[in-house]
Write a protein that holds these residues in place. Structure first.
Motif, PDB file in Angstrom:
ATOM      1  N   ARG A 275       0.813  -1.198   0.000  1.00 15.26           N
ATOM      2  CA  ARG A 275       0.000   0.000   0.000  1.00 15.26           C
ATOM      3  C   ARG A 275       0.855   1.260   0.000  1.00 15.26           C
ATOM      4  O   ARG A 275       0.484   2.268  -0.575  1.00 15.26           O
ATOM      5  CB  ARG A 275      -0.924   0.004   1.218  1.00 15.26           C
ATOM      6  CG  ARG A 275      -2.303   0.481   0.836  1.00 15.26           C
ATOM      7  CD  ARG A 275      -3.212   0.544   2.014  1.00 15.26           C
ATOM      8  NE  ARG A 275      -3.658  -0.762   2.450  1.00 15.26           N
ATOM      9  CZ  ARG A 275      -4.473  -0.904   3.491  1.00 15.26           C
ATOM     10  NH1 ARG A 275      -4.879   0.146   4.165  1.00 15.26           N
ATOM     11  NH2 ARG A 275      -4.871  -2.094   3.857  1.00 15.26           N
ATOM     12  N   ASN A 276       2.002   1.197   0.663  1.00 15.48           N
ATOM     13  CA  ASN A 276       2.868   2.374   0.719  1.00 15.48           C
ATOM     14  C   ASN A 276       4.125   2.142  -0.079  1.00 15.48           C
ATOM     15  O   ASN A 276       5.228   2.411   0.363  1.00 15.48           O
ATOM     16  CB  ASN A 276       3.219   2.702   2.157  1.00 15.48           C
ATOM     17  CG  ASN A 276       1.998   3.033   2.957  1.00 15.48           C
ATOM     18  OD1 ASN A 276       1.152   3.785   2.486  1.00 15.48           O
ATOM     19  ND2 ASN A 276       1.888   2.468   4.126  1.00 15.48           N
TER      20      ASN A 276
ATOM     21  N   ALA B 247       5.611   3.560  -2.727  1.00 25.06           N
ATOM     22  CA  ALA B 247       6.505   4.686  -2.992  1.00 25.06           C
ATOM     23  C   ALA B 247       7.313   4.990  -1.752  1.00 25.06           C
ATOM     24  O   ALA B 247       8.529   5.199  -1.796  1.00 25.06           O
ATOM     25  CB  ALA B 247       5.700   5.904  -3.414  1.00 25.06           C
ATOM     26  N   MET B 248       6.617   4.976  -0.628  1.00 25.55           N
ATOM     27  CA  MET B 248       7.258   5.293   0.638  1.00 25.55           C
ATOM     28  C   MET B 248       8.315   4.251   0.977  1.00 25.55           C
ATOM     29  O   MET B 248       9.438   4.591   1.357  1.00 25.55           O
ATOM     30  CB  MET B 248       6.161   5.262   1.694  1.00 25.55           C
ATOM     31  CG  MET B 248       6.546   5.889   2.949  1.00 25.55           C
ATOM     32  SD  MET B 248       6.755   7.633   2.691  1.00 25.55           S
ATOM     33  CE  MET B 248       7.552   7.975   4.245  1.00 25.55           C
TER      34      MET B 248
ATOM     35  N   SER C 110      11.339   4.689  -1.082  1.00 28.53           N
ATOM     36  CA  SER C 110      12.196   5.823  -0.716  1.00 28.53           C
ATOM     37  C   SER C 110      12.932   5.551   0.590  1.00 28.53           C
ATOM     38  O   SER C 110      14.078   5.960   0.750  1.00 28.53           O
ATOM     39  CB  SER C 110      11.422   7.137  -0.674  1.00 28.53           C
ATOM     40  OG  SER C 110      10.287   7.015   0.118  1.00 28.53           O
TER      41      SER C 110
ATOM     42  N   LEU D  82      15.880   3.521  -0.478  1.00 27.68           N
ATOM     43  CA  LEU D  82      16.902   4.315  -1.158  1.00 27.68           C
ATOM     44  C   LEU D  82      17.661   5.201  -0.182  1.00 27.68           C
ATOM     45  O   LEU D  82      18.890   5.291  -0.225  1.00 27.68           O
ATOM     46  CB  LEU D  82      16.270   5.179  -2.255  1.00 27.68           C
ATOM     47  CG  LEU D  82      15.750   4.416  -3.474  1.00 27.68           C
ATOM     48  CD1 LEU D  82      15.197   5.370  -4.502  1.00 27.68           C
ATOM     49  CD2 LEU D  82      16.855   3.585  -4.076  1.00 27.68           C
TER      50      LEU D  82
ATOM     51  N   LEU E  89       2.590   6.571   8.376  1.00 28.87           N
ATOM     52  CA  LEU E  89       1.694   6.533   7.223  1.00 28.87           C
ATOM     53  C   LEU E  89       0.992   5.195   7.165  1.00 28.87           C
ATOM     54  O   LEU E  89      -0.217   5.089   6.958  1.00 28.87           O
ATOM     55  CB  LEU E  89       2.505   6.750   5.949  1.00 28.87           C
ATOM     56  CG  LEU E  89       1.726   6.858   4.641  1.00 28.87           C
ATOM     57  CD1 LEU E  89       0.877   8.102   4.654  1.00 28.87           C
ATOM     58  CD2 LEU E  89       2.662   6.888   3.461  1.00 28.87           C
TER      59      LEU E  89
END
Ligand code: ATP
Ligand code: ATP
Ligand code: MG
Ligand code: MG
Lengths: 304, 229, 229, 304
Positions: free
Chosen positions: A16-17, A19-20, A23, A26, A203
């Motif tokens: 669900r997260n 993208a988070m 990142s 990374l 989040l």
């Protein structure tokens, strides 16, 4: 039943997260790469100190025939003066500091010179006579250079006393500054990583607050509710650490082993083996980061 | 089962109390309607029983335990003895009926075979046999509330708290839900239900506790909604 | 004001339609009750008017405009002509009463002096004069719903849609809210209200439209809730 | 009224997602620092090429008395041979390529040598005679070195033809590799930054979904609803860019201007002025990042 349930929760959260999570991976990757780079730089400094401080010597340059230094007004150092100097260095007062004394003749100096500059055109026209005799003194403790220098400097036949260490200092200065830079970047990135992991967990907790509140309602324990969030953070941090280790390994392999170590043969570089030593440290740091972030965010966002 | 001793609850400093010196005892197997105007403190009462809030004064006993002495990590244990039903159902939208009910057993670590037998049994009881695979939005409001009741009842709690369970339902559907709660009550489960629905209260003729501005103004056996008006 | 021409709405592929071939016309200044069991499509009807959803078949006209031809960026313009009231009030918890009402004018760029005069006027009308500085949780449910109605009415929309506005309120408070909506209706505003509350419908004697499983089964002037049962 | 409203929305958003906003600022900071570093490194390469490629020359070393190269079997280059060579270089066939020819005598070579190695001890014992004559040819287009070399190499009196550019190549190689490294880190960090800004906006939108849905209900336009989120992202990115510029400025000031430029005087280093040229670029990149992220996340999370 429970394990399976927790695993499916983690999978849901990461998906669900996405993208988070990416990142976090990374940013952890980059921050741990800098941590690793700083550690490797310091290992390099240690390597070089170990190797060179043992080998470096105090060079006592003896007067050549045509020196402009006042101490050499008496012309080239005589054999007698050289012997006297050797006696001083092996005398009772200095022998505790001195490990070995060795006379480098003009011929030996010429050889060393040709080895270093031999490929240059003009070096081929330098003659043995233009070289200079010197006494090479290796010390028991290189830090106590000054004791020997004070005793020898100014004696007849001595043109100049040089501590080879001082030649290396600028190099160490550069390496130490690079370490500071890498550590600084690492610090900034670690702050970012902690904030990020905190926010990811938050989040994740927010986007699952319905589930969480329902689970709390039916009597799930705190630990059971928080575990998936903590594991999510830990998995992301772990992935970052693995990427960082891989990145460092590849970097050391391509930049140092395949390039620098080929062209600069006189330095004992860190190698991929050292990276394998650093890797567990990075993984540990990643996990600690995740754990701290989890504690901070979970106590705030998923309380009973 | 539930005992309130001079319980007061003030939310924000200076505001009037949401509950004001309420003393009440609900015995095992009783069915109690909690009525009162909006903001009279019904939900606050239920939250105190669940220990979602702590009283400002007084003490709350649930199943013989003083909630004031209950340490934080034992709260889940308390909640496992209490089933909850709400006006807005609170189902997980992305899980089917079976999973929505099963979650109540999974989170308390019941073994798989127990889940596999108990959940269908309970779904059968609330009248949802055969709809295990449906998602919540494929059900009518009344059916969704039945799922919520099944979830509350699946691990056979001693108490069921219902906060306006029929608030979102039309009169016909509401009657069905009330019959179900009554049936659960007859198995010996204590039921406390907050509601505005005068028709239902008047029809059921159970014990009625009325709150006005946080104060208990009436405690009537076999009561009606509007008696104090 | 609102015209539905053979409107059908199917949410998920394969599910039964939430609205099924509904044709209906609501004139300017009318008051219409939308009744029906849970899941019969009342909220879907209102969402279509607001263009929160688009019909699967048929066309919807609001204030003379065909919503099918309305481009996406003109939707806000449409919504400024429609006021909405919901069961759960939908107030901003961290803003006081004044700001909660003023936001409806601020977001459409009304000048400051206009806000400063219109908001108190409207609050006065709904009976909240003097409570401008309160936060929503410092109000009773009925008062919160009055704030929501003030927000819906503050820029004098042509239509007010109310989705079970009394669902969370006790009978006494509900009657007050209905009086207020009636008064707004008398200023010439069209009101469409979805509700389960049979008492209110029976009492008001307005036009009643009943939906059963998405189909319109009754359209009765001065109707009652249960006529078709 | 509207502006004030938008501003208060932004303030709320940033305050509520403090940790997130800070991490966006930090990650943008680091990523833009690397972008800036890559650009500065390339400016440095450009600087050095401009400066040195103009100055570098083809050196035609003339035979010394005792050379071992076969072409010099005839002993030291005679004056006649030197004149012949000069004639060849200024002949019609070569003159389009050659800008200037200049004979460096032994004395001039000695001077240049002393200037470079004068502080070394052994250099003081090198004599003028050990130096070598050479013809220094500057070219119209340094890339066309081979034309001149082919014409001159192997003629009588020529010991060796050397293109000075080849001496600089390793240095440029190092600088170019550093640029690639910085650009690579910048790329990873920019990906992280985009993901982060996306998630910040998304988090912000989620945590304000009540407000947003209410605003939509009362007829707020899409632009009006989305503006605060976009500005939040843009402000965070902007702050990151400003930090990156400041960081680069301080870095260039302390590392280059106060240290490298002091000790290595023969290089024309980039300076803080160049940082001021790069800064607007960084700001622009930051804003573009924020804009892209906004478009991606807002179209998904705050649609009407
Ligand atoms: N979390 C809270 N913080 C502050 N005040 C609260 C909170 N919850 C409730 N209140 C206040 O406490 C009072 C009682 O609220 P409660 O929700 O218990 O009423 P209720 O009887 O359940 O009303 P309703 O019928 O509307 O659900 C109200 O005045 C309300 O504003
Ligand atoms: N977003 C959605 N996605 C899929 N199905 C939906 C969605 N919203 C509503 N439905 C379905 O459409 C049907 C009609 O729903 P709707 O909300 O209009 O009923 P309602 O009359 O308002 O009911 P209630 O009285 O419970 O509010 C129901 O079967 C419901 O499950
Ligand atoms: Mg309540
Ligand atoms: Mg509805």
């Amino acid at each position: 039943m429970r394990l399976q349930f927790v695993l499916s929760q983690i999978g849901n959260g990461l998906r669900r997260n996405m993208a988070m999570a990416v990142s976090v991976v990374l940013v952890t990757f980059i921050s741990l790469t800098f941590v690793g780079a700083a550690v490797l730089l310091q290992m390099q400094v240690g390597n070089m100190k170990d190797e060179w401080y043992d080998r470096v010597e105090v060079s006592i340059y003896l007067c050549p025939p045509d020196s402009s230094v006042p101490a050499c007004a008496g012309g080239e150092a005589t054999e007698q003066q050289v012997e006297q100097l050797q006696d001083v260095l092996t005398s009772d007062s200095l022998s505790p500091y001195v490990e070995e004394v060795f006379l480098e003749t003009k011929e030996q100096a010429f050889e060393a010179f040709q080895e270093r500059f031999g490929d240059q055109d003009w070096a081929q026209r330098i003659t043995v006579d233009q070289m200079q005799q010197s006494l090479r003194v290796s010390l028991v403790d290189p830090e106590l250079y000054q004791v020997v220098a004070d005793e020898v400097a100014g004696r007849d036949g001595v043109e100049e006393v040089i501590d080879q260490r001082s030649i290396l200092e600028p190099l160490f200065l550069v390496l130490n500054r690079a370490t500071v830079l890498a550590a600084g970047l690492a610090a900034v990135m670690i702050v970012a990583a902690v904030l990020l992991i905190t926010t990811t967990i938050r989040l994740s907790a927010m986007s699952r607050s319905r589930e969480t509140s329902i689970m709390r309602l039916v009597g799930a324990s705190n630990f059971f509710i928080q575990l998936p969030f903590m594991l999510e953070g830990a998995i992301a941090a772990l992935l970052g650490a693995v990427l960082a280790s891989t990145g460092l390994w590849l970097g050391v392999r391509s930049i140092i082993e395949n390039w620098l170590a080929e062209s600069v043969r006189w330095v004992n570089f860190v190698n991929t083996g050292d990276v394998l030593v650093v890797a567990p440290l990075l993984v540990a740091i990643g996990i600690v980061l995740a754990a701290i972030s989890s504690l901070v965010s979970l106590s705030r966002y998923t309380k009973v | 089962m539930i005992r309130f001793k001079k319980v007061s609850k003030v939310y924000a400093r200076g505001a009037r109390p949401a509950l004001d010196q309420v003393s009440l005892e609900v015995g095992r197997g009783e069915f109690v309607f909690l009525v009162g105007a909006s903001g009279s403190g019904k939900s606050t009462f239920l939250r105190l029983v669940l220990r979602e809030e702590r009283p400002t004064h007084g003490s709350v006993f649930v199943a013989g335990r003083d909630l004031a002495n209950l340490s934080q990590w034992k709260v889940p244990q308390l909640r496992r003895q209490i089933g909850c039903v709400f006006q807005d159902f609170r189902l997980l939208h992305n899980k089917n009926v079976f999973d929505n009910v099963a979650i109540a057993l999974q989170v308390i670590g019941k073994p798989r075979h127990h889940v596999m037998t108990t959940v269908p049994e309970t779904l059968e009881m609330v009248g949802l046999a055969g709809k295990e695979k449906r998602l919540p939005h494929e059900l009518s409001g009344g059916e969704q509330q039945r799922v919520a009741i099944a979830r509350a009842f699946v691990n056979r709690p001693a108490i069921i708290l219902a906060d306006e369970p029929t608030g979102n339902l039309d009169p016909t559907t509401s009657v069905g839900i009330m019959r179900l709660l009554d049936r659960i009550n007859r198995t010996g489960t204590t039921v406390v239900m907050a509601t505005h629905d005068d028709e239902i209260v008047d029809q059921m003729r159970k014990r009625v506790v009325e709150l006005v501005d946080g104060q208990m103004v009436r405690d009537q056996d076999r009561g009606v909604y509007g008696a104090a008006r």
